[in-house]
Design a protein around this motif. Structure first.
Motif, PDB file in Angstrom:
ATOM      1  N   PHE A  22      54.704 -16.726 -39.957  1.00 49.59           N
ATOM      2  CA  PHE A  22      54.020 -15.566 -39.362  1.00 49.59           C
ATOM      3  C   PHE A  22      54.095 -14.345 -40.284  1.00 49.59           C
ATOM      4  O   PHE A  22      53.148 -13.561 -40.352  1.00 49.59           O
ATOM      5  N   ARG A  23      55.185 -14.185 -40.999  1.00 52.14           N
ATOM      6  CA  ARG A  23      55.313 -13.049 -41.920  1.00 52.14           C
ATOM      7  C   ARG A  23      54.301 -13.176 -43.061  1.00 52.14           C
ATOM      8  O   ARG A  23      53.665 -12.184 -43.445  1.00 52.14           O
ATOM      9  N   TYR A  24      54.152 -14.371 -43.582  1.00 50.56           N
ATOM     10  CA  TYR A  24      53.146 -14.580 -44.632  1.00 50.56           C
ATOM     11  C   TYR A  24      51.740 -14.301 -44.091  1.00 50.56           C
ATOM     12  O   TYR A  24      50.907 -13.691 -44.772  1.00 50.56           O
ATOM     13  N   SER A  25      51.471 -14.759 -42.874  1.00 49.96           N
ATOM     14  CA  SER A  25      50.159 -14.513 -42.267  1.00 49.96           C
ATOM     15  C   SER A  25      49.917 -13.024 -42.072  1.00 49.96           C
ATOM     16  O   SER A  25      48.819 -12.517 -42.342  1.00 49.96           O
ATOM     17  N   ALA A  26      50.943 -12.312 -41.602  1.00 49.75           N
ATOM     18  CA  ALA A  26      50.809 -10.870 -41.366  1.00 49.75           C
ATOM     19  C   ALA A  26      50.569 -10.118 -42.671  1.00 49.75           C
ATOM     20  O   ALA A  26      49.731  -9.201 -42.734  1.00 49.75           O
ATOM     21  N   PHE A  28      49.240 -11.365 -45.390  1.00 48.15           N
ATOM     22  CA  PHE A  28      47.898 -11.749 -45.833  1.00 48.15           C
ATOM     23  C   PHE A  28      46.851 -10.926 -45.086  1.00 48.15           C
ATOM     24  O   PHE A  28      45.904 -10.387 -45.679  1.00 48.15           O
ATOM     25  N   ALA A  29      47.025 -10.807 -43.771  1.00 46.47           N
ATOM     26  CA  ALA A  29      46.081 -10.043 -42.957  1.00 46.47           C
ATOM     27  C   ALA A  29      46.066  -8.570 -43.338  1.00 46.47           C
ATOM     28  O   ALA A  29      45.029  -7.899 -43.225  1.00 46.47           O
ATOM     29  N   ALA A  30      47.210  -8.064 -43.816  1.00 46.42           N
ATOM     30  CA  ALA A  30      47.304  -6.652 -44.197  1.00 46.42           C
ATOM     31  C   ALA A  30      46.760  -6.383 -45.598  1.00 46.42           C
ATOM     32  O   ALA A  30      46.778  -5.236 -46.049  1.00 46.42           O
ATOM     33  N   GLY A  31      46.279  -7.439 -46.268  1.00 41.01           N
ATOM     34  CA  GLY A  31      45.675  -7.254 -47.579  1.00 41.01           C
ATOM     35  C   GLY A  31      46.613  -7.427 -48.751  1.00 41.01           C
ATOM     36  O   GLY A  31      46.232  -7.161 -49.902  1.00 41.01           O
ATOM     37  N   HIS A  32      47.845  -7.905 -48.491  1.00 39.78           N
ATOM     38  CA  HIS A  32      48.812  -8.081 -49.576  1.00 39.78           C
ATOM     39  C   HIS A  32      48.758  -9.474 -50.186  1.00 39.78           C
ATOM     40  O   HIS A  32      49.430  -9.728 -51.191  1.00 39.78           O
ATOM     41  N   GLY A  33      47.994 -10.368 -49.572  1.00 43.35           N
ATOM     42  CA  GLY A  33      48.009 -11.758 -49.995  1.00 43.35           C
ATOM     43  C   GLY A  33      49.084 -12.531 -49.256  1.00 43.35           C
ATOM     44  O   GLY A  33      49.936 -11.947 -48.567  1.00 43.35           O
ATOM     45  N   PRO A  34      49.091 -13.861 -49.383  1.00 37.94           N
ATOM     46  CA  PRO A  34      50.114 -14.675 -48.708  1.00 37.94           C
ATOM     47  C   PRO A  34      51.446 -14.594 -49.446  1.00 37.94           C
ATOM     48  O   PRO A  34      51.833 -15.501 -50.190  1.00 37.94           O
ATOM     49  N   TRP A  51      48.382 -23.849 -41.741  1.00 38.38           N
ATOM     50  CA  TRP A  51      48.918 -23.231 -40.532  1.00 38.38           C
ATOM     51  C   TRP A  51      49.051 -21.724 -40.731  1.00 38.38           C
ATOM     52  O   TRP A  51      48.712 -20.935 -39.842  1.00 38.38           O
ATOM     53  N   MET A  52      49.533 -21.323 -41.908  1.00 40.10           N
ATOM     54  CA  MET A  52      49.625 -19.900 -42.224  1.00 40.10           C
ATOM     55  C   MET A  52      48.237 -19.266 -42.250  1.00 40.10           C
ATOM     56  O   MET A  52      48.013 -18.179 -41.701  1.00 40.10           O
ATOM     57  N   LEU A  53      47.283 -19.960 -42.852  1.00 34.10           N
ATOM     58  CA  LEU A  53      45.925 -19.446 -42.950  1.00 34.10           C
ATOM     59  C   LEU A  53      45.288 -19.320 -41.567  1.00 34.10           C
ATOM     60  O   LEU A  53      44.559 -18.356 -41.287  1.00 34.10           O
ATOM     61  N   TRP A  54      45.535 -20.272 -40.705  1.00 38.13           N
ATOM     62  CA  TRP A  54      44.985 -20.257 -39.344  1.00 38.13           C
ATOM     63  C   TRP A  54      45.413 -19.013 -38.584  1.00 38.13           C
ATOM     64  O   TRP A  54      44.638 -18.417 -37.830  1.00 38.13           O
ATOM     65  N   HIS A  55      46.655 -18.574 -38.782  1.00 41.69           N
ATOM     66  CA  HIS A  55      47.174 -17.430 -38.037  1.00 41.69           C
ATOM     67  C   HIS A  55      46.788 -16.091 -38.642  1.00 41.69           C
ATOM     68  O   HIS A  55      46.975 -15.055 -37.989  1.00 41.69           O
ATOM     69  N   THR A  56      46.246 -16.100 -39.855  1.00 40.76           N
ATOM     70  CA  THR A  56      45.934 -14.837 -40.526  1.00 40.76           C
ATOM     71  C   THR A  56      44.905 -13.996 -39.773  1.00 40.76           C
ATOM     72  O   THR A  56      45.126 -12.796 -39.550  1.00 40.76           O
ATOM     73  N   PRO A  57      43.766 -14.539 -39.354  1.00 42.18           N
ATOM     74  CA  PRO A  57      42.817 -13.689 -38.619  1.00 42.18           C
ATOM     75  C   PRO A  57      43.377 -13.173 -37.301  1.00 42.18           C
ATOM     76  O   PRO A  57      43.044 -12.058 -36.866  1.00 42.18           O
ATOM     77  N   PHE A  58      44.236 -13.948 -36.649  1.00 38.00           N
ATOM     78  CA  PHE A  58      44.849 -13.483 -35.403  1.00 38.00           C
ATOM     79  C   PHE A  58      45.823 -12.336 -35.681  1.00 38.00           C
ATOM     80  O   PHE A  58      45.954 -11.407 -34.874  1.00 38.00           O
ATOM     81  N   ALA A  59      46.514 -12.419 -36.840  1.00 34.86           N
ATOM     82  CA  ALA A  59      47.381 -11.307 -37.236  1.00 34.86           C
ATOM     83  C   ALA A  59      46.547 -10.059 -37.504  1.00 34.86           C
ATOM     84  O   ALA A  59      46.933  -8.941 -37.143  1.00 34.86           O
ATOM     85  N   SER A 377      63.151 -10.746 -40.289  1.00 30.74           N
ATOM     86  CA  SER A 377      62.237 -10.305 -41.349  1.00 30.74           C
ATOM     87  C   SER A 377      60.863  -9.974 -40.780  1.00 30.74           C
ATOM     88  O   SER A 377      60.247  -8.970 -41.148  1.00 30.74           O
ATOM     89  N   TYR A 378      60.380 -10.811 -39.877  1.00 31.20           N
ATOM     90  CA  TYR A 378      59.033 -10.635 -39.322  1.00 31.20           C
ATOM     91  C   TYR A 378      58.933  -9.354 -38.499  1.00 31.20           C
ATOM     92  O   TYR A 378      58.016  -8.539 -38.692  1.00 31.20           O
ATOM     93  N   TYR A 379      59.871  -9.145 -37.587  1.00 28.58           N
ATOM     94  CA  TYR A 379      59.776  -7.987 -36.694  1.00 28.58           C
ATOM     95  C   TYR A 379      60.162  -6.679 -37.381  1.00 28.58           C
ATOM     96  O   TYR A 379      59.630  -5.627 -37.037  1.00 28.58           O
ATOM     97  N   SER A 380      61.078  -6.738 -38.327  1.00 27.51           N
ATOM     98  CA  SER A 380      61.472  -5.502 -39.006  1.00 27.51           C
ATOM     99  C   SER A 380      60.414  -5.037 -39.994  1.00 27.51           C
ATOM    100  O   SER A 380      60.186  -3.827 -40.149  1.00 27.51           O
ATOM    101  N   GLY A 381      59.758  -5.984 -40.676  1.00 25.02           N
ATOM    102  CA  GLY A 381      58.812  -5.624 -41.724  1.00 25.02           C
ATOM    103  C   GLY A 381      59.491  -5.163 -43.004  1.00 25.02           C
ATOM    104  O   GLY A 381      58.828  -4.722 -43.945  1.00 25.02           O
TER     105      GLY A 381
END
Length: 501
Positions: A22-26, A28-34, A51-59, A377-381
């Motif tokens: 989910f962190r990689y997806s987030a 990626f969605a923010a424009g930083h890449g996976p 699986w990471m790519l699938w979650h990117t648009p939802f992120a 890591s995911y929730y803290s950012g």
């Protein structure tokens, strides 16, 4: 109904490793890449690119990624059940359909894999569909000309070992369709897409395989132990699958089924998989074994002789296999831990991560070092140093974790211990040396025998404590308050409280 109740009973479970993806997806969605840490050298700390790519648009849409993962896996699990029942009912009769479907829904780990947040069930669904396509091909049924190549590519993008899993069925389909030019055209397209994807990954991340492979592979002893456990776990299903080789009319199908089980399992035999909770990696072939068990029961029912005797023998064989996996699933040694893992993670890792996100400190100071590189890591950012090495390239390739942590000089270090007191070392990291001069601000209990110790540089100790501890205290009073035991009773009590009546 059993399937729906099973999913409900496990819905609160999400494994910490899922938050890595989910962190990689987030990012990626923010424009930083996976990437793991934005602005740093890309590291491939996950093994499920699709699986990471699938979650990117939802992120990107700001949706809850654990919920998206659960809904996706629920759909994949439902698809598995439909495929098992439809194929067996159509081709081998009612008993075959009941046996195949019952084996799948009565195996309790099925539901925790559906709700884990990982790609486990989606991958198992792809492997099962590839097998069904292969069986249809060798049995002369209609097969979409593009489906087998597509499944091969999707399986390989979902997991690096997916190509091996889907390969036997794909080769069977290609052989049956070898005189059709369209088959070779779609195969060529699949080869180009697959090679392009592999080349891009290698050039982007710098290595041919995900970072985790370099951390975990090569433990043959653990792999052998995994194989022994898996063979015992699925023993009747494996026996009935092999028995299909005895009948001439099922021999070709048996070869496809057996080859798929072998090639899928081969990677785990040579890697000694870690985080194999509730036999996660064995589950990749479990639906295939459910299918073959249903087929075997159907073949026995229709084997000739006295009808009542054949029906009885087929039904008994199916009941024994189904009962075996049902009992084996209930007796999984880590079931008590996993059944309570959801609230345990929420009141420790998730709470710490959410608290860190609120800390009033400069952005460049938001650096954390830890080994549970998931929810925190995911929730803290925060920029994260993963001293296991799953998301840290130098450590994965041999760098000393203590040196890496010390050179990063993180503001926060979080370390697990299996007792209330701090530990001197964790995962080859000298904690005393890495945390020298830090302030120990808290000990957070996850469950019996598992604690997280939080160390902070003195400059920001008050700010981190003020941000984290209220969130942790609230979570400790919300999720199974005061109850830390690894027991099935705690899980069942929680489910009983969740019932609407």
């Amino acid at each position: 109904m059993v399937f729906l109740v099973g999913v409900w009973s496990a819905w609160f479970f999400t494994i910490d490793d899922a938050y890595i993806t989910f962190r990689y997806s987030a990012n990626f969605a923010a424009g930083h890449g996976p990437v793991w840490n934005p602005g740093e050298n890309p590291v491939e700390g996950f093994t499920n690119f699709l699986w990471m790519l699938w979650h990117t648009p939802f992120a990107w849409l700001g949706l809850n990624l654990p919920a998206v993962a659960k809904v996706t896996s629920f759909a994949a699990g439902a698809a598995i059940l439909v495929m098992l029942v439809r194929y067996c009912r159509t081709n081998h009769g009612l008993v075959a359909a009941v046996v195949a479907g019952s084996a799948f829904v009565l195996y309790l780990p099925t539901y925790f894999h559906i709700t884990s947040g990982l790609e486990t069930v989606a991958f198992a669904a792809l492997v099962l569909r590839a097998v069904i396509v292969g069986l249809n091909a060798i049995e002369g049924r209609r097969v979409r000309i593009w489906e087998a190549p597509l499944l091969l590519v999707l399986a390989g993008m979902l997991r690096p070992d997916g190509v091996l899993a889907a390969l036997p069925a794909f080769l069977v389909w290609l052989w049956t369709a070898r005189r059709d030019r369209r088959a070779w055209l779609f195969t060529a397209i699949a080869a180009v897409v697959g090679a392009g994807y592999f080349a891009w990954r290698w050039s982007y991340y710098g290595y041919p395989f995900p970072n985790t492979y370099y951390v975990k592979f090569g433990n043959i002893t653990a792999g052998t132990a995994w194989l022994d456990t898996t063979v015992w776990l699925y023993a009747p299903l494996l026996v009935l699958t092999a028995a299909l080789l005895l009948w001439r009319n099922t021999r070709k199908a048996a070869l496809v089924l057996c080859a798929t089980v072998v090639t899928t399992s081969l990677t785990y035999v040579v890697s000694g998989p870690t985080m194999d909770y509730l036999h996660r990696f064995a589950f990749h072939t479990f639906p295939v074994l459910c299918l073959s068990t249903g087929i075997a029961a159907g073949v026995i029912v229709r084997s000739g002789g006295k009808a009542w005797l054949s029906i009885t023998a087929g039904t008994v064989a199916g009941l024994l296999a189904t009962g075996w996996v049902a009992v084996a699933g209930l007796q999984a040694p880590d079931l008590p831990v996993i059944a309570n893992y959801g609230p345990d993670l929420a009141r420790a890792h998730v709470a710490i991560g959410q608290g860190l996100a609120k800390a009033d400190i400069p952005a460049d100071a938001k650096v954390i070092a830890l080994h549970d590189a998931g929810a925190m890591s995911y929730y803290s950012g925060w920029r994260t140093v993963d001293f296991i090495g799953l998301n840290d390239e130098p450590i994965a390739h041999g760098a000393d974790p203590t040196t890496v942590v010390a050179s990063a000089h993180p503001t926060v270090i979080v370390v697990r211990s299996y007792g209330p007191g701090p530990v001197a070392t964790a995962y080859h990291t000298n904690i005393r040396e890495a945390a020298r001069g830090y302030v120990h601000i808290a000990r957070v209990q996850m469950r019996n025998g598992y604690y997280l110790h939080i160390y902070v540089v003195p400059q920001y100790a008050d700010q981190v404590r003020a941000a984290v501890m209220p969130v942790v205290d609230q979570a400790q009073h919300t999720y199974d308050p005061g109850s830390y035991g690894d027991t099935i009773h705690r899980w069942l009590t929680r489910l009983r409280h969740d019932l609407p009546w």
